[in-house]
Each structure stands twice: as structure tokens, then as C-alpha cells.
Write a protein that holds these residues in place. Structure first.
Motif, PDB file in Angstrom:
ATOM      1  N   VAL A  45      38.961  54.379  50.542  1.00 42.14           N
ATOM      2  CA  VAL A  45      37.827  55.288  50.365  1.00 42.14           C
ATOM      3  C   VAL A  45      37.950  56.040  49.033  1.00 42.14           C
ATOM      4  N   ALA A  46      39.142  56.482  48.680  1.00 43.90           N
ATOM      5  CA  ALA A  46      39.355  57.150  47.393  1.00 43.90           C
ATOM      6  C   ALA A  46      39.573  56.144  46.262  1.00 43.90           C
ATOM      7  N   PHE A  47      40.005  54.933  46.597  1.00 46.11           N
ATOM      8  CA  PHE A  47      40.326  53.910  45.597  1.00 46.11           C
ATOM      9  C   PHE A  47      39.065  53.306  44.974  1.00 46.11           C
ATOM     10  N   TYR A  48      38.114  52.897  45.788  1.00 44.89           N
ATOM     11  CA  TYR A  48      36.925  52.196  45.288  1.00 44.89           C
ATOM     12  C   TYR A  48      36.161  52.985  44.221  1.00 44.89           C
ATOM     13  N   PRO A  49      35.963  54.296  44.373  1.00 42.04           N
ATOM     14  CA  PRO A  49      35.213  55.039  43.349  1.00 42.04           C
ATOM     15  C   PRO A  49      35.911  55.146  41.987  1.00 42.04           C
ATOM     16  N   LEU A  50      37.164  54.723  41.884  1.00 40.15           N
ATOM     17  CA  LEU A  50      37.839  54.736  40.585  1.00 40.15           C
ATOM     18  C   LEU A  50      37.266  53.676  39.649  1.00 40.15           C
ATOM     19  N   PHE A  51      36.530  52.716  40.205  1.00 38.30           N
ATOM     20  CA  PHE A  51      36.062  51.563  39.450  1.00 38.30           C
ATOM     21  C   PHE A  51      34.565  51.646  39.178  1.00 38.30           C
ATOM     22  N   HIS A  52      34.170  51.081  38.036  1.00 42.25           N
ATOM     23  CA  HIS A  52      32.758  50.969  37.691  1.00 42.25           C
ATOM     24  C   HIS A  52      32.162  49.845  38.537  1.00 42.25           C
ATOM     25  N   LYS A  53      30.875  49.663  38.435  1.00 42.61           N
ATOM     26  CA  LYS A  53      30.211  48.599  39.193  1.00 42.61           C
ATOM     27  C   LYS A  53      30.807  47.237  38.861  1.00 42.61           C
ATOM     28  N   ASP A  54      30.804  46.340  39.845  1.00 51.13           N
ATOM     29  CA  ASP A  54      31.270  44.972  39.636  1.00 51.13           C
ATOM     30  C   ASP A  54      30.384  44.274  38.607  1.00 51.13           C
ATOM     31  N   PRO A  55      30.898  43.310  37.890  1.00 57.89           N
ATOM     32  CA  PRO A  55      32.239  42.759  38.030  1.00 57.89           C
ATOM     33  C   PRO A  55      33.280  43.579  37.258  1.00 57.89           C
ATOM     34  N   ILE A  56      34.452  43.684  37.846  1.00 62.88           N
ATOM     35  CA  ILE A  56      35.611  44.296  37.219  1.00 62.88           C
ATOM     36  C   ILE A  56      36.581  43.165  36.907  1.00 62.88           C
ATOM     37  N   VAL A  57      37.013  43.074  35.664  1.00 61.81           N
ATOM     38  CA  VAL A  57      38.002  42.061  35.296  1.00 61.81           C
ATOM     39  C   VAL A  57      39.341  42.459  35.916  1.00 61.81           C
ATOM     40  N   TRP A  58      39.972  41.550  36.633  1.00 60.89           N
ATOM     41  CA  TRP A  58      41.279  41.782  37.264  1.00 60.89           C
ATOM     42  C   TRP A  58      42.082  40.499  37.088  1.00 60.89           C
ATOM     43  N   VAL A  59      42.955  40.465  36.079  1.00 67.23           N
ATOM     44  CA  VAL A  59      43.679  39.248  35.743  1.00 67.23           C
ATOM     45  C   VAL A  59      45.157  39.562  35.600  1.00 67.23           C
ATOM     46  N   GLY A  60      45.986  38.782  36.296  1.00 66.17           N
ATOM     47  CA  GLY A  60      47.429  38.874  36.161  1.00 66.17           C
ATOM     48  C   GLY A  60      47.965  37.609  35.516  1.00 66.17           C
ATOM     49  N   VAL A  61      48.875  37.782  34.584  1.00 67.89           N
ATOM     50  CA  VAL A  61      49.510  36.652  33.911  1.00 67.89           C
ATOM     51  C   VAL A  61      50.983  36.648  34.310  1.00 67.89           C
ATOM     52  N   VAL A  62      51.453  35.516  34.828  1.00 71.14           N
ATOM     53  CA  VAL A  62      52.840  35.399  35.279  1.00 71.14           C
ATOM     54  C   VAL A  62      53.720  35.112  34.067  1.00 71.14           C
ATOM     55  N   LYS A  63      54.753  35.931  33.899  1.00 72.11           N
ATOM     56  CA  LYS A  63      55.671  35.744  32.771  1.00 72.11           C
ATOM     57  C   LYS A  63      56.460  34.451  32.935  1.00 72.11           C
ATOM     58  N   GLU A  64      57.054  34.021  31.835  1.00 76.77           N
ATOM     59  CA  GLU A  64      57.652  32.681  31.749  1.00 76.77           C
ATOM     60  C   GLU A  64      58.721  32.408  32.811  1.00 76.77           C
ATOM     61  N   LYS A  65      59.693  33.297  32.998  1.00 77.50           N
ATOM     62  CA  LYS A  65      60.782  33.014  33.945  1.00 77.50           C
ATOM     63  C   LYS A  65      60.245  32.868  35.364  1.00 77.50           C
ATOM     64  N   SER A  66      59.356  33.757  35.751  1.00 74.66           N
ATOM     65  CA  SER A  66      58.770  33.663  37.091  1.00 74.66           C
ATOM     66  C   SER A  66      57.894  32.428  37.217  1.00 74.66           C
ATOM     67  N   HIS A  67      57.147  32.116  36.155  1.00 72.20           N
ATOM     68  CA  HIS A  67      56.295  30.934  36.199  1.00 72.20           C
ATOM     69  C   HIS A  67      57.118  29.657  36.335  1.00 72.20           C
ATOM     70  N   LEU A  68      58.238  29.575  35.627  1.00 75.00           N
ATOM     71  CA  LEU A  68      59.100  28.393  35.746  1.00 75.00           C
ATOM     72  C   LEU A  68      59.603  28.221  37.179  1.00 75.00           C
ATOM     73  N   GLN A  69      59.935  29.311  37.836  1.00 79.29           N
ATOM     74  CA  GLN A  69      60.365  29.242  39.247  1.00 79.29           C
ATOM     75  C   GLN A  69      59.204  28.791  40.131  1.00 79.29           C
ATOM     76  N   ASP A  70      58.005  29.307  39.854  1.00 84.06           N
ATOM     77  CA  ASP A  70      56.824  28.894  40.618  1.00 84.06           C
ATOM     78  C   ASP A  70      56.582  27.391  40.468  1.00 84.06           C
ATOM     79  N   LEU A  71      56.788  26.868  39.263  1.00 80.87           N
ATOM     80  CA  LEU A  71      56.572  25.434  39.016  1.00 80.87           C
ATOM     81  C   LEU A  71      57.553  24.571  39.786  1.00 80.87           C
ATOM     82  N   LYS A  72      58.754  25.076  40.031  1.00 78.45           N
ATOM     83  CA  LYS A  72      59.735  24.318  40.824  1.00 78.45           C
ATOM     84  C   LYS A  72      59.245  24.157  42.263  1.00 78.45           C
TER      85      LYS A  72
END
Length: 167
Positions: A45-72
Motif C-alpha cells: 500500500v505504501a510501496f505502489y505510490p512511490l512509482f509513476h504510472k506504468d510502464p516502469i523500467v525494471w531490469v536486472g543484469v546478472v554479473k559475470e560470476k553469477s551468470h557463469l554459475q547459472d549457465l552451468k
């Protein structure tokens, strides 16, 4: 006398501009604090009003070491993921205790737009899960600062522990 009066007026204008800028930064810092408290309290209820109207860009990029483990585990694992703020807060509705900590916060604003960058760590039940850097875009609309984008990097703590920061 005119020079002194002009100087005092200029000094007063500079002081007003500085205090307004400081006030903007305090308001933006309050957005960050509210965000962190909403994660802890699982308060959408308090979280949603922190954001402007959709769409909101929300992108996470996995760093190399973690990504290499994910690929395994999955040779087709991507190095980024898209989400949204609603899914983020909803993912915390279970019994676990969540916390996101922000530090090394840098706020750049002109009174109408702002960029905020910081380092973060994400915790579940008192154990650090991941960490990285984060950047938010914000706009001020109707007198309130609203988040328009969240981009961040992710490194899994159990794969690559966060380096100790010097103060």
C-alpha cells in the motif's frame, strides 16, 4: 551601498536555491527510506505510490560470476531479467524476513528530474542473498518524487561475496 545590497540579495538568492536543492535531496532520500521500509514491512500500500504510472523500467543484469554459475545449471540462462515493482513486492509475501540495504547513495537532481545511484545488498532471514549497484530515474510530478526506472546489477553472495567497502 548599492553594491552591498546587491551582494546581500545575491547571497540570499543563493542560500534559498541551496536550501531548496537540499530539500529536494531530502525528499528523494525519503523515497529511498520508504522503499526500504516497505520491503521490511511487506507494505504494498505504501510501496505502489512511490512509482509513476506504468510502464516502469525494471531490469536486472546478472554479473559475470553469477551468470557463469547459472549457465552451468541452464545453458540457455540469460544474463538479464525484466520484472516490475508489483511483482517485486508480491514476491515477499511469504513468511521470510526481507530487507534491502542501500549505501553509497548519490543523488543528482535539478528539481524536476533525478538520478539516484547506490550500492545495495538484499537479505532474506538475516542472510545476504545478493548485492550489486542500482540506479533509479525519478521525476517530480504534482510536488512528489516518483520512480520511473529501476536498473541494477546482481551478484549472488554465495558465488561471489561482496567485497568489503572502505569508509
Amino acid at each position: 551601498m548599492k553594491k552591498i545590497l546587491s551582494f546581500l540579495l545575491l547571497l540570499n538568492a543563493a542560500q534559498i536555491a541551496y536550501s531548496q536543492q537540499l530539500s529536494e535531496k531530502v525528499q528523494i532520500q525519503n523515497v529511498l527510506n520508504t522503499f526500504m521500509n516497505c520491503v521490511i514491512k511487506k507494505d504494498s500500500v505504501a510501496f505502489y505510490p512511490l512509482f509513476h504510472k506504468d510502464p516502469i523500467v525494471w531490469v536486472g543484469v546478472v554479473k559475470e560470476k553469477s551468470h557463469l554459475q547459472d549457465l552451468k545449471k541452464n545453458p540457455k540462462a540469460g544474463d538479464l531479467f525484466l520484472s516490475d515493482y508489483r511483482s517485486f513486492i508480491r514476491s515477499m509475501y511469504d513468511a521470510s524476513k526481507y530487507e534491502e540495504k542501500f549505501y553509497n547513495v548519490k543523488i543528482n537532481e535539478d528539481g524536476f528530474i533525478a538520478s539516484v545511484t547506490f550500492d545495495y545488498s538484499f537479505w532474506i532471514d538475516g542472510k545476504k542473498q545478493n548485492w550489486g549497484s542500482e540506479s533509479w530515474g525519478l521525476i517530480k510530478t504534482k510536488g512528489l518524487w516518483k520512480i520511473t526506472s529501476v536498473i541494477f546489477s546482481v551478484e549472488e553472495e554465495n558465488i561471489s561475496p561482496e567485497p568489503k567497502k572502505e569508509n
